[in-house]
Design a protein around this motif. Structure first.
Motif, PDB file in Angstrom:
ATOM      1  N   ASP A  90      15.976   3.033  -4.412  1.00 58.35           N
ATOM      2  CA  ASP A  90      16.854   4.086  -3.871  1.00 58.35           C
ATOM      3  C   ASP A  90      16.178   4.828  -2.724  1.00 58.35           C
ATOM      4  OD1 ASP A  90      18.869   3.478  -5.622  1.00 58.35           O
ATOM      5  OD2 ASP A  90      18.325   5.006  -7.086  1.00 58.35           O
ATOM      6  N   ILE A  91      14.887   5.096  -2.856  1.00 63.23           N
ATOM      7  CA  ILE A  91      14.171   5.805  -1.794  1.00 63.23           C
ATOM      8  C   ILE A  91      14.030   4.919  -0.571  1.00 63.23           C
ATOM      9  CG2 ILE A  91      11.961   6.838  -1.146  1.00 63.23           C
ATOM     10  CD1 ILE A  91      11.644   7.765  -4.031  1.00 63.23           C
ATOM     11  N   VAL A  92      13.727   3.645  -0.788  1.00 59.97           N
ATOM     12  CA  VAL A  92      13.600   2.716   0.338  1.00 59.97           C
ATOM     13  C   VAL A  92      14.935   2.585   1.065  1.00 59.97           C
ATOM     14  CG1 VAL A  92      13.121   0.334   1.001  1.00 59.97           C
ATOM     15  CG2 VAL A  92      11.706   1.451  -0.730  1.00 59.97           C
ATOM     16  N   LEU A  93      16.025   2.510   0.307  1.00 60.16           N
ATOM     17  CA  LEU A  93      17.352   2.410   0.926  1.00 60.16           C
ATOM     18  C   LEU A  93      17.687   3.665   1.728  1.00 60.16           C
ATOM     19  CD1 LEU A  93      19.400   0.692  -1.935  1.00 60.16           C
ATOM     20  CD2 LEU A  93      18.869  -0.261   0.310  1.00 60.16           C
ATOM     21  N   SER A  94      17.257   4.817   1.241  1.00 60.97           N
ATOM     22  CA  SER A  94      17.480   6.060   1.988  1.00 60.97           C
ATOM     23  C   SER A  94      16.747   6.030   3.319  1.00 60.97           C
ATOM     24  CB  SER A  94      17.024   7.262   1.162  1.00 60.97           C
ATOM     25  OG  SER A  94      17.786   7.383  -0.021  1.00 60.97           O
ATOM     26  N   ILE A  95      15.555   5.455   3.330  1.00 58.25           N
ATOM     27  CA  ILE A  95      14.786   5.333   4.575  1.00 58.25           C
ATOM     28  C   ILE A  95      15.464   4.340   5.513  1.00 58.25           C
ATOM     29  CG2 ILE A  95      12.584   4.596   5.555  1.00 58.25           C
ATOM     30  CD1 ILE A  95      11.256   5.551   2.936  1.00 58.25           C
ATOM     31  N   LEU A  96      15.889   3.190   4.976  1.00 60.39           N
ATOM     32  CA  LEU A  96      16.546   2.172   5.794  1.00 60.39           C
ATOM     33  C   LEU A  96      17.864   2.682   6.369  1.00 60.39           C
ATOM     34  CD1 LEU A  96      15.919  -1.004   3.585  1.00 60.39           C
ATOM     35  CD2 LEU A  96      14.794  -0.420   5.754  1.00 60.39           C
ATOM     36  N   ALA A  97      18.549   3.539   5.618  1.00 56.78           N
ATOM     37  CA  ALA A  97      19.838   4.065   6.088  1.00 56.78           C
ATOM     38  C   ALA A  97      19.687   4.887   7.363  1.00 56.78           C
ATOM     39  CB  ALA A  97      20.489   4.913   4.999  1.00 56.78           C
ATOM     40  N   LYS A  98      18.512   5.459   7.582  1.00 54.96           N
ATOM     41  CA  LYS A  98      18.277   6.251   8.781  1.00 54.96           C
ATOM     42  C   LYS A  98      18.058   5.377  10.018  1.00 54.96           C
ATOM     43  CE  LYS A  98      16.246  10.052   6.105  1.00 54.96           C
ATOM     44  NZ  LYS A  98      17.426  10.920   6.258  1.00 54.96           N
ATOM     45  N   LEU A 141      17.136  -6.016   0.102  1.00 60.10           N
ATOM     46  CA  LEU A 141      17.835  -4.727   0.121  1.00 60.10           C
ATOM     47  C   LEU A 141      18.772  -4.617   1.319  1.00 60.10           C
ATOM     48  CD1 LEU A 141      14.937  -2.299  -0.906  1.00 60.10           C
ATOM     49  CD2 LEU A 141      16.901  -2.987  -2.294  1.00 60.10           C
ATOM     50  N   ILE A 142      18.308  -5.084   2.467  1.00 61.59           N
ATOM     51  CA  ILE A 142      19.138  -5.000   3.671  1.00 61.59           C
ATOM     52  C   ILE A 142      20.350  -5.908   3.556  1.00 61.59           C
ATOM     53  CG2 ILE A 142      19.180  -5.576   6.132  1.00 61.59           C
ATOM     54  CD1 ILE A 142      16.243  -4.592   6.227  1.00 61.59           C
ATOM     55  N   ARG A 143      20.158  -7.133   3.067  1.00 57.71           N
ATOM     56  CA  ARG A 143      21.266  -8.099   2.970  1.00 57.71           C
ATOM     57  C   ARG A 143      22.298  -7.670   1.931  1.00 57.71           C
ATOM     58  NH1 ARG A 143      20.956 -13.395   4.272  1.00 57.71           N
ATOM     59  NH2 ARG A 143      21.593 -14.006   2.168  1.00 57.71           N
ATOM     60  N   HIS A 144      21.850  -7.114   0.811  1.00 51.95           N
ATOM     61  CA  HIS A 144      22.761  -6.833  -0.301  1.00 51.95           C
ATOM     62  C   HIS A 144      23.308  -5.406  -0.315  1.00 51.95           C
ATOM     63  CE1 HIS A 144      22.332 -10.591  -2.681  1.00 51.95           C
ATOM     64  NE2 HIS A 144      21.182 -10.661  -2.034  1.00 51.95           N
ATOM     65  N   PHE A 145      22.667  -4.494   0.394  1.00 52.55           N
ATOM     66  CA  PHE A 145      23.114  -3.104   0.339  1.00 52.55           C
ATOM     67  C   PHE A 145      23.403  -2.516   1.719  1.00 52.55           C
ATOM     68  CE2 PHE A 145      20.684  -3.769  -3.564  1.00 52.55           C
ATOM     69  CZ  PHE A 145      21.578  -3.308  -4.524  1.00 52.55           C
ATOM     70  N   SER A 159       0.800  -1.219   0.000  1.00 50.65           N
ATOM     71  CA  SER A 159       0.000   0.000   0.000  1.00 50.65           C
ATOM     72  C   SER A 159       0.835   1.273   0.000  1.00 50.65           C
ATOM     73  CB  SER A 159      -0.941   0.011   1.210  1.00 50.65           C
ATOM     74  OG  SER A 159      -0.183  -0.023   2.400  1.00 50.65           O
ATOM     75  N   VAL A 160       2.060   1.205   0.526  1.00 50.45           N
ATOM     76  CA  VAL A 160       2.873   2.411   0.652  1.00 50.45           C
ATOM     77  C   VAL A 160       4.195   2.279  -0.094  1.00 50.45           C
ATOM     78  CG1 VAL A 160       4.018   3.987   2.256  1.00 50.45           C
ATOM     79  CG2 VAL A 160       1.816   2.955   2.876  1.00 50.45           C
ATOM     80  N   PHE A 161       4.988   1.270   0.271  1.00 55.04           N
ATOM     81  CA  PHE A 161       6.359   1.174  -0.230  1.00 55.04           C
ATOM     82  C   PHE A 161       6.461   0.602  -1.640  1.00 55.04           C
ATOM     83  CE2 PHE A 161       6.947   1.341   4.359  1.00 55.04           C
ATOM     84  CZ  PHE A 161       7.962   2.271   4.460  1.00 55.04           C
ATOM     85  N   ALA A 162       5.421  -0.061  -2.100  1.00 57.65           N
ATOM     86  CA  ALA A 162       5.492  -0.637  -3.450  1.00 57.65           C
ATOM     87  C   ALA A 162       5.649   0.438  -4.510  1.00 57.65           C
ATOM     88  CB  ALA A 162       4.240  -1.476  -3.727  1.00 57.65           C
ATOM     89  N   ALA A 163       5.158   1.623  -4.222  1.00 56.25           N
ATOM     90  CA  ALA A 163       5.245   2.716  -5.195  1.00 56.25           C
ATOM     91  C   ALA A 163       6.597   3.428  -5.153  1.00 56.25           C
ATOM     92  CB  ALA A 163       4.121   3.724  -4.942  1.00 56.25           C
ATOM     93  N   LEU A 164       7.426   3.113  -4.160  1.00 54.96           N
ATOM     94  CA  LEU A 164       8.715   3.776  -4.019  1.00 54.96           C
ATOM     95  C   LEU A 164       9.818   2.990  -4.715  1.00 54.96           C
ATOM     96  CD1 LEU A 164       8.555   4.743  -0.229  1.00 54.96           C
ATOM     97  CD2 LEU A 164       7.846   6.108  -2.213  1.00 54.96           C
ATOM     98  N   THR A 165      10.785   3.714  -5.252  1.00 57.51           N
ATOM     99  CA  THR A 165      11.932   3.049  -5.878  1.00 57.51           C
ATOM    100  C   THR A 165      12.849   2.472  -4.801  1.00 57.51           C
ATOM    101  OG1 THR A 165      13.297   5.049  -5.882  1.00 57.51           O
ATOM    102  CG2 THR A 165      11.833   4.697  -7.777  1.00 57.51           C
TER     103      THR A 165
END
Length: 257
Positions: A12-20, A41-45, A4-10
């Motif tokens: 790169d944007i998800v990784l920026s959120i996870l980086a915080k 994404l977490i395992r590979h980046f 509903s929310v994150f599927a629309a995000l690229t």
């Protein structure tokens, strides 16, 4: 939630959120349980980025997520009393609520070669052993403070410690590695790979113990120096000053890590 929310995000944007969320690795562990996409994404980046910030680039020689996982555990996890080879007293551990397994480490989370040099015997000082800053994670157990440390050998199979263990055909013991799937490790203290003179307590327990697995991961514990040994070192230092031997002073001074 993701659809509903994150599927629309690229990505790169998800990784920026996870980086915080990198201030506490448990946040990534929880996020990885949300979906396969987050886990990938977490395992590979995220793991690779965090390891690159913590360790010199020369130490990260693999693109395997399993390698990054082990390095990340080394950076942020205390091995716990069990993986540091502290004999278990189940009744005491239960009564005192002692954490014997791996957990998030306190104190500094950087591993340095200078600390590894303080641990190894002189003939192994050229080995690339990286250890956390002392005192590491401190556990009080059985009326003694254990300062648990962790680290790893870079290119373990090319190290002098590995050659010594192999040439002497040292047998593994039943102490599991806290950072990989190895079920057995070598005792560096009984293999005479640690600095001479660490000594023993009156009950026969070694002042310093350390174990290494097949992959070069190291766990161990340092305890307070017995009073008798402190007096011996004090006498050594006084004698060294009298005769001007700097090397003895270096040894006696480095003993208190």
């Amino acid at each position: 939630m993701e659809e509903s929310v994150f599927a629309a995000l690229t990505d790169d944007i998800v990784l920026s959120i996870l980086a915080k969320l990198d201030d506490d690795p448990r946040h990534w562990a929880r996020a990885a349980c949300v979906s396969t996409r987050f886990s990938t994404l977490i395992r590979h980046f995220c793991w690779k980025t965090k390891c690159s910030q913590t360790f010199p680039s020369s130490l990260i020689s693999s693109d395997s997520p399993s390698t990054w996982s082990s390095l990340l555990k080394l950076a942020v996890c205390c091995p716990g009393l069990r993986h540091a080879g502290i004999p278990a007293d189940r009744n005491a551990a239960k009564r005192m609520n002692i954490c014997r397994n791996s957990h998030l480490a306190g104190g500094y989370r950087h591993l340095r070669r200078e600390q590894g040099c303080k641990l190894l015997a002189r003939q192994f000082r050229d080995d690339n052993l990286f250890l956390c800053d002392w005192p590491g994670c401190v556990h009080s157990y059985q009326r003694r403070d254990y300062m648990l440390f962790r680290g790893f050998f870079h290119n373990f199979k090319a190290s002098g410690v590995w050659r010594s263990i192999s040439d002497e055909k040292r047998r593994k013991i039943d102490v599991e590695c806290a950072f990989c799937t190895c079920q057995h490790t070598w005792d560096l203290q009984s293999a005479f790979c640690l600095r001479r003179g660490f000594g023993y307590h009156l009950d026969g327990e070694p002042v310093v113990r350390a174990y290494v697995c097949e992959n070069g991961h190291v766990s161990g514990a340092w305890t307070n120096i017995p009073l008798r040994l402190e007096l011996d070192l004090y006498q050594i230092q006084n004698h060294a000053r009298a005769i001007g031997i700097d090397e003895i002073l270096l040894f006696a001074g480095d003993y208190s890590i």
